[in-house]
Design a protein around this motif. Structure first.
Motif, PDB file in Angstrom:
ATOM      1  N   VAL A   1     -58.703 -18.508  30.039  1.00  0.00           N
ATOM      2  CA  VAL A   1     -59.179 -18.610  31.418  1.00  0.00           C
ATOM      3  C   VAL A   1     -59.080 -17.222  32.046  1.00  0.00           C
ATOM      4  N   VAL A   2     -60.182 -16.752  32.627  1.00  0.00           N
ATOM      5  CA  VAL A   2     -60.193 -15.492  33.366  1.00  0.00           C
ATOM      6  C   VAL A   2     -60.275 -15.872  34.847  1.00  0.00           C
ATOM      7  N   VAL A   3     -59.301 -15.418  35.650  1.00  0.00           N
ATOM      8  CA  VAL A   3     -59.279 -15.752  37.074  1.00  0.00           C
ATOM      9  C   VAL A   3     -59.591 -14.498  37.873  1.00  0.00           C
ATOM     10  N   ILE A   4     -60.596 -14.615  38.770  1.00  0.00           N
ATOM     11  CA  ILE A   4     -60.954 -13.495  39.642  1.00  0.00           C
ATOM     12  C   ILE A   4     -61.047 -14.001  41.074  1.00  0.00           C
ATOM     13  N   HIS A   5     -60.891 -13.083  42.018  1.00  0.00           N
ATOM     14  CA  HIS A   5     -61.181 -13.410  43.418  1.00  0.00           C
ATOM     15  C   HIS A   5     -62.699 -13.460  43.545  1.00  0.00           C
ATOM     16  N   PRO A   6     -63.273 -14.501  44.159  1.00  0.00           N
ATOM     17  CA  PRO A   6     -64.732 -14.613  44.204  1.00  0.00           C
ATOM     18  C   PRO A   6     -65.428 -13.505  44.990  1.00  0.00           C
ATOM     19  N   ARG A   7     -64.675 -12.744  45.785  1.00  0.00           N
ATOM     20  CA  ARG A   7     -65.285 -11.637  46.498  1.00  0.00           C
ATOM     21  C   ARG A   7     -65.511 -10.422  45.590  1.00  0.00           C
ATOM     22  N   SER A   8     -64.944 -10.458  44.404  1.00  0.00           N
ATOM     23  CA  SER A   8     -65.113  -9.369  43.439  1.00  0.00           C
ATOM     24  C   SER A   8     -66.570  -9.247  43.019  1.00  0.00           C
ATOM     25  N   LEU A   9     -67.035  -8.012  42.888  1.00  0.00           N
ATOM     26  CA  LEU A   9     -68.340  -7.789  42.263  1.00  0.00           C
ATOM     27  C   LEU A   9     -68.184  -8.187  40.799  1.00  0.00           C
ATOM     28  N   HIS A  10     -69.013  -9.110  40.329  1.00  0.00           N
ATOM     29  CA  HIS A  10     -68.890  -9.596  38.964  1.00  0.00           C
ATOM     30  C   HIS A  10     -70.256  -9.948  38.399  1.00  0.00           C
ATOM     31  N   SER A  11     -70.293 -10.045  37.089  1.00  0.00           N
ATOM     32  CA  SER A  11     -71.554 -10.313  36.414  1.00  0.00           C
ATOM     33  C   SER A  11     -71.310 -11.008  35.087  1.00  0.00           C
ATOM     34  N   GLY A  12     -72.236 -11.878  34.748  1.00  0.00           N
ATOM     35  CA  GLY A  12     -72.314 -12.372  33.381  1.00  0.00           C
ATOM     36  C   GLY A  12     -73.292 -11.462  32.660  1.00  0.00           C
ATOM     37  N   PRO A  13     -72.877 -10.746  31.628  1.00  0.00           N
ATOM     38  CA  PRO A  13     -73.769  -9.799  30.955  1.00  0.00           C
ATOM     39  C   PRO A  13     -75.020 -10.455  30.383  1.00  0.00           C
ATOM     40  N   ALA A  14     -75.885  -9.622  29.879  1.00  0.00           N
ATOM     41  CA  ALA A  14     -77.157 -10.072  29.319  1.00  0.00           C
ATOM     42  C   ALA A  14     -76.929 -11.083  28.206  1.00  0.00           C
ATOM     43  N   VAL A  15     -77.848 -12.012  28.108  1.00  0.00           N
ATOM     44  CA  VAL A  15     -77.877 -12.956  26.998  1.00  0.00           C
ATOM     45  C   VAL A  15     -79.012 -12.486  26.096  1.00  0.00           C
ATOM     46  N   ASP A  16     -78.662 -12.141  24.860  1.00  0.00           N
ATOM     47  CA  ASP A  16     -79.682 -11.603  23.959  1.00  0.00           C
ATOM     48  C   ASP A  16     -79.509 -12.211  22.572  1.00  0.00           C
ATOM     49  N   ALA A  17     -80.145 -11.627  21.578  1.00  0.00           N
ATOM     50  CA  ALA A  17     -80.102 -12.182  20.226  1.00  0.00           C
ATOM     51  C   ALA A  17     -78.676 -12.254  19.680  1.00  0.00           C
ATOM     52  N   GLY A  18     -77.793 -11.358  20.112  1.00  0.00           N
ATOM     53  CA  GLY A  18     -76.403 -11.371  19.654  1.00  0.00           C
ATOM     54  C   GLY A  18     -75.603 -12.513  20.242  1.00  0.00           C
TER      55      GLY A  18
ATOM     56  N   GLN B   1     -68.455  -7.672  25.029  1.00  0.00           N
ATOM     57  CA  GLN B   1     -69.836  -7.320  25.370  1.00  0.00           C
ATOM     58  C   GLN B   1     -70.562  -8.467  26.081  1.00  0.00           C
ATOM     59  N   TYR B   2     -70.187  -9.720  25.783  1.00  0.00           N
ATOM     60  CA  TYR B   2     -70.893 -10.876  26.336  1.00  0.00           C
ATOM     61  C   TYR B   2     -70.046 -11.681  27.328  1.00  0.00           C
ATOM     62  N   SER B   3     -68.892 -11.162  27.674  1.00  0.00           N
ATOM     63  CA  SER B   3     -67.984 -11.871  28.567  1.00  0.00           C
ATOM     64  C   SER B   3     -68.178 -11.438  30.027  1.00  0.00           C
ATOM     65  N   LEU B   4     -67.532 -12.142  30.923  1.00  0.00           N
ATOM     66  CA  LEU B   4     -67.566 -11.823  32.351  1.00  0.00           C
ATOM     67  C   LEU B   4     -67.144 -10.368  32.577  1.00  0.00           C
ATOM     68  N   GLU B   5     -67.847  -9.671  33.481  1.00  0.00           N
ATOM     69  CA  GLU B   5     -67.479  -8.307  33.869  1.00  0.00           C
ATOM     70  C   GLU B   5     -67.120  -8.313  35.353  1.00  0.00           C
ATOM     71  N   VAL B   6     -66.093  -7.529  35.708  1.00  0.00           N
ATOM     72  CA  VAL B   6     -65.595  -7.493  37.079  1.00  0.00           C
ATOM     73  C   VAL B   6     -65.314  -6.043  37.464  1.00  0.00           C
ATOM     74  N   VAL B   7     -65.742  -5.631  38.656  1.00  0.00           N
ATOM     75  CA  VAL B   7     -65.378  -4.303  39.166  1.00  0.00           C
ATOM     76  C   VAL B   7     -63.985  -4.415  39.769  1.00  0.00           C
ATOM     77  N   ARG B   8     -63.014  -3.727  39.144  1.00  0.00           N
ATOM     78  CA  ARG B   8     -61.616  -3.804  39.582  1.00  0.00           C
ATOM     79  C   ARG B   8     -61.472  -3.419  41.054  1.00  0.00           C
ATOM     80  N   GLY B   9     -60.716  -4.230  41.795  1.00  0.00           N
ATOM     81  CA  GLY B   9     -60.394  -3.926  43.192  1.00  0.00           C
ATOM     82  C   GLY B   9     -61.526  -4.178  44.171  1.00  0.00           C
ATOM     83  N   SER B  10     -62.698  -4.597  43.691  1.00  0.00           N
ATOM     84  CA  SER B  10     -63.843  -4.742  44.598  1.00  0.00           C
ATOM     85  C   SER B  10     -63.662  -5.872  45.605  1.00  0.00           C
ATOM     86  N   HIS B  11     -62.766  -6.813  45.325  1.00  0.00           N
ATOM     87  CA  HIS B  11     -62.521  -7.899  46.277  1.00  0.00           C
ATOM     88  C   HIS B  11     -61.877  -7.387  47.565  1.00  0.00           C
ATOM     89  N   GLN B  12     -61.324  -6.169  47.530  1.00  0.00           N
ATOM     90  CA  GLN B  12     -60.704  -5.583  48.722  1.00  0.00           C
ATOM     91  C   GLN B  12     -61.623  -4.584  49.420  1.00  0.00           C
TER      92      GLN B  12
END
Length: 199
Positions: A118-135, A53-64
């Protein structure tokens, strides 16, 4: 990412996310940086256990896929406010708004991580660090960027008055050539000199 005969690293980002940030911010890095090619990798490292829930999110294949305009990250009411906004790059999609309407709108990957993962992604991938909240009120990460043989220079949109407008300084000897599709130039920066203080 394909295997390469050599690799180098281009930089690092150390981030500490906090205070509370209510919504994820999606981006794809080449909108901010003057490079392209297949042989790029961002190594995303956390210094604490994170659930999916709080880790890096990546849209699969978006780097292409489509290269989108970046976001300014300045407008909390519009997470897709264009970085350049000159029409040369399509506007970033509002991934969170589309996922709120249809949870399956994007094929999003995320992983629970432990220190040392270590999570490795292509930097062209659509990615996000999810919300930082009380959890998860703080998230501490380090990103290392690596490149290989298929790493080339490309120009950014040339928008008058924009803070990322390409600099018009002449290249110095040893800088290499900065031609679109050519190698990424190696710019020599002044070396920092540390003064030693006697004990």
């Amino acid at each position: 990412m394909s295997c390469t005969t050599r690799s180098s690293w281009t930089g690092r980002n150390a981030r500490s996310c906090g205070p509370l940030r209510p919504a994820p911010r999606w981006s794809a890095l080449p909108a901010y940086l003057p490079w392209a090619g297949e042989h790029w990798g961002n190594a995303w490292i956390t210094f604490q256990p994170l659930t999916k829930q709080y880790s890096l999110e990546v849209v699969r294949g978006s780097h292409q896929g489509v290269q989108y305009d970046g976001t300014t990250f300045a407008n909390p009411d519009d997470p897709t406010e264009p970085l350049f906004g000159d029409g040369s790059l399509p506007r970033l999609p509002d991934v969170e708004a589309e996922r709120a309407l249809d949870p399956d709108a994007y094929d999003v990957a995320s992983w629970a991580t432990e220190p040392g993962d270590v999570v490795v992604i292509h930097p062209r991938s659509l990615h996000s660090g999810p919300a930082v909240d009380a959890g998860c009120p703080d998230r501490h990460t380090l990103v290392l960027r690596f490149f290989g043989d298929d790493a080339v220079f490309r120009t950014l949109p040339d928008v008058e008055g924009h803070p990322l407008r390409p600099q018009r300084r002449p290249l110095r000897r040893g800088d290499g050539e900065a031609e679109p599709g050519g190698p990424v130039p190696l710019v020599r920066l002044p070396q920092a000199r540390l003064k030693r203080t006697p004990p």
